[in-house]
Design an enzyme around this catalytic site. Sequence first.
Site, short mmCIF file in Angstrom:
data_model
loop_
_atom_site.label_atom_id
_atom_site.label_comp_id
_atom_site.label_asym_id
_atom_site.label_seq_id
_atom_site.Cartn_x
_atom_site.Cartn_y
_atom_site.Cartn_z
N SER A 46 -19.05 -58.65 56.13
CA SER A 46 -19.17 -57.32 56.76
C SER A 46 -19.69 -56.29 55.77
O SER A 46 -20.55 -55.46 56.10
CB SER A 46 -17.81 -56.88 57.31
OG SER A 46 -17.36 -57.73 58.32
N ARG A 65 -23.64 -54.32 55.45
CA ARG A 65 -23.73 -52.86 55.36
C ARG A 65 -24.42 -52.40 54.07
O ARG A 65 -25.22 -51.47 54.09
CB ARG A 65 -22.33 -52.25 55.50
CG ARG A 65 -21.78 -52.36 56.93
CD ARG A 65 -20.26 -52.22 56.99
NE ARG A 65 -19.79 -52.12 58.37
CZ ARG A 65 -19.64 -53.16 59.19
NH1 ARG A 65 -19.94 -54.39 58.77
NH2 ARG A 65 -19.20 -52.97 60.43
N ASP A 89 -11.56 -61.41 64.80
CA ASP A 89 -12.07 -62.55 64.04
C ASP A 89 -10.97 -63.44 63.45
O ASP A 89 -11.21 -64.62 63.17
CB ASP A 89 -12.99 -62.08 62.91
CG ASP A 89 -14.35 -61.64 63.42
OD1 ASP A 89 -14.66 -61.92 64.59
OD2 ASP A 89 -15.10 -61.02 62.65
N ARG A 95 -13.93 -68.04 72.26
CA ARG A 95 -12.94 -68.45 71.26
C ARG A 95 -11.54 -68.62 71.83
O ARG A 95 -10.76 -69.42 71.31
CB ARG A 95 -12.92 -67.45 70.10
CG ARG A 95 -14.11 -67.61 69.18
CD ARG A 95 -14.09 -66.65 68.02
NE ARG A 95 -15.21 -66.90 67.12
CZ ARG A 95 -15.64 -66.05 66.21
NH1 ARG A 95 -15.03 -64.88 66.07
NH2 ARG A 95 -16.66 -66.35 65.43
#
Length: 424
Positions: free
Chosen positions: A22, A26, A306, A337
Amino acid sequence: MKKVIITPSKLRGSVKIPPSKSMAHRAIICASLSKGESVISNIDFSEDIIATMEGMKSLGANIKVEKDKLIINGENILKDSNYKVIDCNESGSTLRFLVPISLIKDNKVNFIGRGNLGKRPLKTYYEIFEEQEIKYSYEEENLDLNIEGSLKGGEFKVKGNISSQFISGLLFTLPLLKDDSKIIITTELESKGYIDLTLDMIEKFGVTIKNNNYREFLIKGNQSYKPMNYKVEGDYSQAAFYFSAGALGSEINCLDLDLSSYQGDKECIEILEGMGARLIKNQEESLSIIHGDLNGTIIDASQCPDIIPVLTVVAALSKGETSIINGERLRIKECDRLNAICTELNKLGADIKELKDGLIINGVKELIGGEVYSHKDHRIAMSLAIASTRCKEEVIIREPDCVKKSYPGFWEDFKSLSGILREE
């Protein structure tokens, strides 16, 4: 590699947690939007990160690889208006972050991808395109999105319960437009932690955004990103697999974690402690989760989707009942999921019931083992590997190479922790 065959055993030792995917997304984006040279270090070249690198290169950024570092210069970003093709592979972050960025200046861009990416929602952007008369066309199911035009500043109304990635994409983009902008969040905001990561990274690169309690974001136009050097911190969403293994009886020391991190998946520590595990701070940037008397709980998936698959593994081996709630978004990830982790853990001997937006998990003392399928989803594959540590018999995981999407070295790290597996 078609499958891995794991002989159940406790994991033991120390593991360097891979860099945060993540944060890397970025940092690469902000550096690519900066006029000057930035060095981004501690990069793990997963498939998703490569997709973002290649996407920003397609938009004009100069990116050079030196070992685990990226040398990035954004002097020529979006300088030409030639037709561009951006291959997002299976990365939702790449797609949703780069769509608005590609429209900072008048542009014609084709976004393509594979796997389940074409099924993941993009309606938020389509509504913006229609409002601003940006031309677009797309194919259902397969990702083949063509857009033509430029984004204008102004007021953007965005739902907060679909994906925070839309908001992040706009936050990256709007400071570079001529006019001031406002993002209004029209529903409860899920995954606030990911918005915090975006705001923190943008601020590091010299851009200012006013956050009014996550209900609206005020963005001055005509800002510019400033180049800087940045080291990517360890990834709590990957550490969650080893924390969960620790809660289930393994002895793992996790290295390279920032205790002051903004990562939302750091919540896995609080959840595991609430279930009865214990956190041990061994030294600076070194953490372990120790097995305790684990009990069922209620886990809200809205802020940390997640880590839900691996927390489901822990819940399956805890006393009593655990409820996973507010998890409907897990159905539109790399796979469904909720269905995948329920189906595969039940094959191993768990007792899990699937609901529309969650799971009901009745804990068992041990799992049996057997053959399971990763659903070509990296987080399902790694969660099943952690489940194997508490099985009586071998666990066979089909399609294990999907871990390359986020953690290419997972199986090697698993073996380095005394995990017993063979590949076929």
